[in-house]
Design a protein around this motif. Structure first.
Motif, mmCIF file in Angstrom:
data_model
loop_
_atom_site.group_PDB
_atom_site.id
_atom_site.type_symbol
_atom_site.label_atom_id
_atom_site.label_comp_id
_atom_site.label_asym_id
_atom_site.label_seq_id
_atom_site.Cartn_x
_atom_site.Cartn_y
_atom_site.Cartn_z
ATOM 1 N N ARG A 97 0.807 -1.285 -0.034
ATOM 2 C CA ARG A 97 0.019 0.094 0.047
ATOM 3 C C ARG A 97 0.803 1.325 0.064
ATOM 4 N N ARG A 98 1.982 1.213 0.606
ATOM 5 C CA ARG A 98 3.029 2.398 0.378
ATOM 6 C C ARG A 98 3.648 2.497 -0.761
ATOM 7 N N ALA A 122 -1.972 -14.513 -1.076
ATOM 8 C CA ALA A 122 -1.748 -13.285 -0.192
ATOM 9 C C ALA A 122 -1.497 -12.221 -1.010
ATOM 10 N N GLN A 123 -1.840 -11.013 -0.332
ATOM 11 C CA GLN A 123 -1.455 -9.637 -1.041
ATOM 12 C C GLN A 123 -0.294 -9.145 -0.579
ATOM 13 N N GLY A 124 0.615 -8.841 -1.385
ATOM 14 C CA GLY A 124 1.835 -8.301 -1.207
ATOM 15 C C GLY A 124 3.041 -7.865 -2.172
ATOM 16 N N PRO A 125 3.973 -7.266 -2.097
ATOM 17 C CA PRO A 125 4.878 -6.927 -3.097
ATOM 18 C C PRO A 125 5.462 -8.128 -3.791
ATOM 19 N N ARG A 126 6.265 -8.120 -4.855
ATOM 20 C CA ARG A 126 6.772 -9.098 -5.448
ATOM 21 C C ARG A 126 8.071 -9.378 -4.631
ATOM 22 N N LEU A 127 8.350 -10.618 -4.314
ATOM 23 C CA LEU A 127 9.485 -10.961 -3.384
ATOM 24 C C LEU A 127 10.790 -11.491 -4.082
ATOM 25 N N PHE A 128 11.978 -11.258 -3.591
ATOM 26 C CA PHE A 128 13.295 -11.916 -3.954
ATOM 27 C C PHE A 128 13.715 -12.179 -2.507
ATOM 28 N N HIS A 398 -1.267 9.865 -0.273
ATOM 29 C CA HIS A 398 -1.051 10.393 -1.414
ATOM 30 C C HIS A 398 -0.999 9.770 -2.705
ATOM 31 N N ILE A 399 -0.809 8.600 -2.419
ATOM 32 C CA ILE A 399 -0.673 7.306 -3.740
ATOM 33 C C ILE A 399 -2.158 6.802 -4.084
ATOM 34 N N HIS A 400 -2.730 7.497 -4.986
ATOM 35 C CA HIS A 400 -3.985 7.046 -5.424
ATOM 36 C C HIS A 400 -4.097 5.590 -6.098
#
Length: 414
Positions: A97-98, A122-128, A398-400
């Protein structure tokens, strides 16, 4: 295949010093198909008018721990696996979200967590992922307290502890085996401890980690599989040893000196400062369960943080963006922007979280910029980050829109 055409956007290209108004970006599936300052024609595409808002690549955090769910890491090792996993889910959601669409996990996350994100479980960033970090006995990754006799606390393979960010391994042969095991289990890169640390109970910060023979063995095994080694290191001497032995990225680096920074630059190494971690440990570590022996070590590295940025900058070092937060302090991730802004320009900081991050990950052309052929990881931002980084701080207010791989993860397209 779904097509989305963003029109009338102010493009933030990390390779440019200013926003570029009047740009269009065409996304097809999970890929950026075209970026242009002229009208793009795409029959059937869903058209989104950005009304001048900033469109920029998703951010990259090169040092975070998805399963660092609390300040008391030794206590977490004994936590039931399902508890650790469930507590990690909101951490990953918050990071995404950030605006951080990609994260290099610096120890702890396994292949199953990475695949869970890829599969949509699961919802999250692409992981390395680094798998479990490798630590010598009594090192930064050895979470055992002092006792007359140290008994191994690592369970058998059928009872692995998800909450363990690291494993204790000593000796060249055992390290070669451990690296092979972590790579076999899906690690994208290998993490070692090259100096003492803060969140570990029995190692002085100035202590050396592995011997040079051990580090070279780890580097050789990683290179043999086409990957690299990242090393936790605070002191100048520990960084010199690690880089000379072939380590590619130095994590933290707070107690650097000028000659060591120049040596690192000459070797083409990267550094990933994590200054927000020490502010969090200082301000709320004890409140949230940081052991007393760890709390006592914070100031040594905290006060040197900003000076380290100045030294790295003068040496021409490439600095990646990292946060290294624990438990509830993950919410402070974007404060790293504000801290670095005391020394670095907004453009330098944004580059650290985009193009430099992509370079470290070996993903130049795929991550870090909005260009044809890149993954469709993008942010729609209200404000100009090159002028005011506050539009990237907080919890994404502020990130739409946050898009990862062509999928809108947060926000809506009108």
């Amino acid at each position: 295949m779904t097509s989305i055409l963003f029109k009338n956007g102010a493009l933030l290209d990390p390779l440019e010093a200013e926003l570029r108004p009047g740009y269009e970006v065409l996304v097809e599936g999970d890929t950026v198909r075209e970026v242009s300052d002229r009208p793009i024609s795409s029959a059937g595409a869903h058209v989104v008018d950005l009304n001048g808002k900033t469109i920029m690549p998703g951010l990259i955090d090169l040092h975070a721990h998805m399963i660092a769910t609390q300040f008391d890491l030794p206590g977490q090792v004994r936590m039931p696996n399902v508890f650790v996993t469930l507590k990690a889910l909101p951490i990953m959601q918050g990071i995404l979200r950030r605006g951080f669409t990609t994260v290099r996990d610096a120890g702890g996350s396994g292949l199953a967590l990475k695949q869970s994100v890829e599969m949509g479980l699961a919802q999250g960033p692409r992981l390395f992922i680094a798998g479990r970090a490798l630590s010598q006995t009594g090192g930064h990754g050895d979470t055992r307290g002092r006792a007359d006799f140290i008994v191994p606390d690592a369970p058998c393979n059928c009872c692995v502890r998800v909450g363990a960010l690291s494993r204790v391994v000593d000796g060249v042969d055992e390290l070669r085996k451990a690296v092979r095991e972590e790579l076999q289990m899906g690690a994208d890169q290998i993490k070692i401890m090259a100096s003492g640390g803060v969140a570990s109970p029995t190692d002085p910060i100035g202590a050396f980690g592995y011997s040079e023979d051990e580090i070279r063995a780890v580097v050789a095994e990683a290179q043999g599989r086409g990957t690299y080694v990242m090393a936790h290191a605070y002191t100048a001497a520990s960084m010199q040893r690690a880089v000379r032995c072939g380590v590619r990225t130095i994590e933290h680096g707070n107690l650097i000196d000028e000659p060591t920074a120049r040596l690192m630059a000459e070797h083409g190494a990267f550094v990933v400062p994590t200054l927000v971690a020490y502010e969090a440990l200082h301000s709320e570590g004890v409140k949230y369960g940081l052991p007393a022996e760890s709390a006592a070590k914070i100031e040594t590295v905290r006060v040197a943080g900003l000076q380290s940025l100045e030294i790295f900058k003068r040496a021409g070092m490439k600095m990646g963006f990292g946060s290294d937060l624990l438990g509830p302090s993950h919410r402070l991730q974007s404060d790293e922007f504000t801290i670095r802004a005391q020394v670095l320009t907004p453009a330098e900081i944004i580059s650290s979280a985009t193009t430099i991050g992509a370079e470290v990950l070996g993903m130049t052309g795929k991550l870090g910029r909005l260009a044809a052929g890149a993954f469709a990881d993008l942010l729609i931002v209200d404000g100009n980050p090159l002028k005011d980084l506050n539009c990237l701080t907080g919890q994404g207010e502020h990130i739409h829109v946050v898009m990862k791989g062509g999928k809108v993860e947060f926000g809506t397209l009108h």
